[in-house]
Write an enzyme that holds these catalytic residues in place. Structure first.
Site, short mmCIF file in Angstrom:
data_model
loop_
_atom_site.label_atom_id
_atom_site.label_comp_id
_atom_site.label_asym_id
_atom_site.label_seq_id
_atom_site.Cartn_x
_atom_site.Cartn_y
_atom_site.Cartn_z
N ARG A 244 1.11 35.85 13.49
CA ARG A 244 1.80 34.99 14.06
C ARG A 244 2.67 34.26 13.12
O ARG A 244 2.05 33.87 11.97
CB ARG A 244 0.89 33.83 14.70
CG ARG A 244 0.45 34.74 16.16
CD ARG A 244 1.82 34.49 17.15
NE ARG A 244 1.24 34.86 18.49
CZ ARG A 244 1.44 36.23 18.92
NH1 ARG A 244 1.89 36.97 17.98
NH2 ARG A 244 1.20 36.62 20.05
N GLU A 273 10.94 32.06 15.04
CA GLU A 273 10.94 32.88 15.80
C GLU A 273 11.59 32.31 17.28
O GLU A 273 10.95 31.60 17.61
CB GLU A 273 9.80 33.77 16.16
CG GLU A 273 10.02 35.26 16.49
CD GLU A 273 8.71 35.90 16.41
OE1 GLU A 273 7.96 35.94 15.64
OE2 GLU A 273 8.34 36.71 17.39
N HIS A 291 9.37 41.37 15.26
CA HIS A 291 8.37 41.39 16.26
C HIS A 291 7.82 42.71 17.12
O HIS A 291 7.97 42.62 18.17
CB HIS A 291 8.30 40.08 17.09
CG HIS A 291 6.93 39.67 17.58
ND1 HIS A 291 6.55 38.37 17.62
CD2 HIS A 291 5.64 40.26 17.53
CE1 HIS A 291 5.36 38.18 18.13
NE2 HIS A 291 4.73 39.41 18.09
N1 LIG Z 1 2.95 41.79 15.55
C1 LIG Z 1 2.63 42.16 16.63
O1 LIG Z 1 3.54 42.56 17.60
C2 LIG Z 1 1.29 41.64 17.16
C3 LIG Z 1 0.62 42.44 18.17
C4 LIG Z 1 -0.53 42.08 18.40
C5 LIG Z 1 -1.20 41.04 18.29
N2 LIG Z 1 -0.70 40.30 17.14
C6 LIG Z 1 -1.19 39.20 16.48
O2 LIG Z 1 -2.23 39.69 15.61
C7 LIG Z 1 -3.55 38.70 15.28
C8 LIG Z 1 -4.76 39.46 15.35
O3 LIG Z 1 -4.98 40.06 16.53
P1 LIG Z 1 -6.44 40.57 16.86
O4 LIG Z 1 -6.25 41.51 17.93
O5 LIG Z 1 -6.96 41.26 15.76
O6 LIG Z 1 -7.23 39.43 17.24
P2 LIG Z 1 -8.88 39.29 17.13
O7 LIG Z 1 -9.15 38.10 18.15
O8 LIG Z 1 -9.49 40.55 17.55
O9 LIG Z 1 -9.26 38.80 15.80
C9 LIG Z 1 -8.64 37.67 15.18
C10 LIG Z 1 -9.91 37.53 14.21
O10 LIG Z 1 -9.43 36.23 13.22
C11 LIG Z 1 -10.35 35.54 12.76
N3 LIG Z 1 -9.74 34.27 12.45
C12 LIG Z 1 -9.54 33.11 12.88
N4 LIG Z 1 -9.04 32.25 12.00
C13 LIG Z 1 -9.24 32.73 10.96
C14 LIG Z 1 -8.91 32.42 9.81
N5 LIG Z 1 -8.47 31.27 9.51
N6 LIG Z 1 -9.36 32.89 8.49
C15 LIG Z 1 -9.89 34.35 8.48
N7 LIG Z 1 -9.95 34.72 9.74
C16 LIG Z 1 -9.83 34.06 11.00
C17 LIG Z 1 -11.30 35.44 14.12
O11 LIG Z 1 -12.82 35.40 13.73
C18 LIG Z 1 -11.20 36.92 14.48
O12 LIG Z 1 -12.14 37.70 14.30
C19 LIG Z 1 -2.94 37.73 16.41
O13 LIG Z 1 -2.52 36.66 15.93
C20 LIG Z 1 -2.19 38.20 17.49
O14 LIG Z 1 -1.17 37.41 17.95
C21 LIG Z 1 0.60 40.68 16.59
#
Ligand SMILES: NC(=O)c1ccc[n+]([C@@H]2O[C@H](COP(=O)([O-])OP(=O)(O)OC[C@H]3O[C@@H](n4cnc5c(N)ncnc54)[C@H](O)[C@@H]3O)[C@@H](O)[C@H]2O)c1
Length: 316
Positions: A244, A273, A291
């Protein structure tokens, strides 16, 4: 029952819903006209990706809504708690796009390690007049094999990224306060499976040891990689943010690229963004995508099917 998929939905998702008797409308209605459209057509479920916003005012204005579905992971465009307080189901598809995002991370990493982001800018301009000069500029690439990747956030996407990293011969460190230990299972084309046990690292150790850093955490109130963190990284580190905008301080990143402490960055998401800063867009050491992490055909099909299955379960 009527479903409006305002930001689109895959054909297989539509087929699955229609088989169960739902009517699926795929018109893209402008945000200002959305409430009117939903009320006029008595829409029961509104499906969105990231473009359409579903805020309190829209929820209040549309009493027919029974379900809001986000095709994808982050729900920052939906007032989730408010919708739930009005007894509206709110669903998303948490794991459907993990592999797609992980592959994009590696596109940035492989590209970064061999200067593709810059070569692709300069070959059209000077490829015929200065071939040897460009060859020299890009001749000190590195291999990913044998290097260490540090992954912040070890949920669905972080773990999918770790699998690709292990497959590419990298050592994996991760930092996640919620995941003390993880077992990562790699599946191969011939049915073989190999499992790897990994342990959580401190943020400090990860910053000190990683040759590449990839962010996979949800949106936060503070930067996870800011000036202080950049100062602790290995010189020449490569950084990818496909999580993000706002988890990484873009001003600190530019400074670190300028003074050479960071070699390159791959960005799929941006603080400002959908209007990324011009300094980011024009920087010669940043590999850029708009993105598109989850935007593969395979992920969109999985997202459509997952949404359809949940809607059928909740509303039929
Ligand atoms: N680029 C894209 O198009 C795209 C697509 C999908 C998801 N995303 C983003 O990817 C990210 C991760 O998605 P996901 O499905 O793996 O989520 P998820 O919920 O499965 O995993 C996120 C993990 O981050 C950990 N976390 C939270 N804060 C933290 C910190 N400060 N330090 C270390 N770890 C921390 C949580 O404990 C969790 O295990 C999200 O921000 C999501 O919005 C981006």
């Amino acid at each position: 029952m009527k479903i409006l998929a305002n930001d689109g939905i895959s054909q297989n998702g539509i087929a699955e819903l229609e088989k169960s008797g739902f009517e699926v409308l795929t018109t893209t209605v402008a945000q200002e006209q959305l409430a009117n459209y939903i009320n006029e057509h008595k829409i029961d479920a509104l499906l969105v990706r990231s473009a359409t916003k579903v805020r309190k005012d829209l929820i209040d204005a549309c009493p027919t809504l029974k379900l809001i579905g986000r095709g994808g992971v982050g729900m920052d465009n939906i007032d989730v708690d408010y919708a739930k307080s009005k007894n509206i189901h709110v669903i998303n598809t948490p794991a459907a796009s993990s592999e797609s995002v992980a592959e994009l991370v590696f596109a940035h990493l492989f590209g970064g390690a061999r200067f593709l982001y810059d070569a692709n800018r300069n070959m059209p301009l000077e490829g015929d007049s200065n071939f040897k000069g460009l060859k020299k500029s890009y001749s000190k690439g590195t291999e990913l094999r044998g290097k260490t990747i540090g992954i912040f956030g070890f949920g669905n996407i972080g773990q999918a990224t770790a699998k690709l990293a292990i497959g590419a011969g990298m050592k994996v460190l991760y930092s996640d306060p919620e995941v003390e230990q993880a077992e990562i299972e790699l599946s191969f084309f011939d049915g073989q499976k190999v499992a790897f046990k990994l342990n959580n690292s401190s943020k400090t150790d990860l910053l000190k040891e990683a040759d590449y850093i990839s962010l996979h955490i949800p949106g936060q109130n503070n930067y996870v990689l800011g000036k202080a963190e950049f100062a602790q990284m290995k010189k020449g580190v490569g950084i990818v943010n496909a999580a993000r905008g706002g988890v990484l301080d873009e001003v600190a990143l530019i400074d670190a690229l300028e003074n050479g402490s960071v070699a390159f960055a791959g960005l799929d998401v941006y603080e400002s963004e959908p209007k990324p800063e011009i300094k980011i867009l024009m920087h010669s050491s940043i590999s850029l995508t708009p993105h598109i992490g989850a935007a593969t055909l395979e992920a969109q099909e999985r997202i459509g099917l997952e949404l359809a299955e949940q809607i059928i379960f909740l509303l039929k």
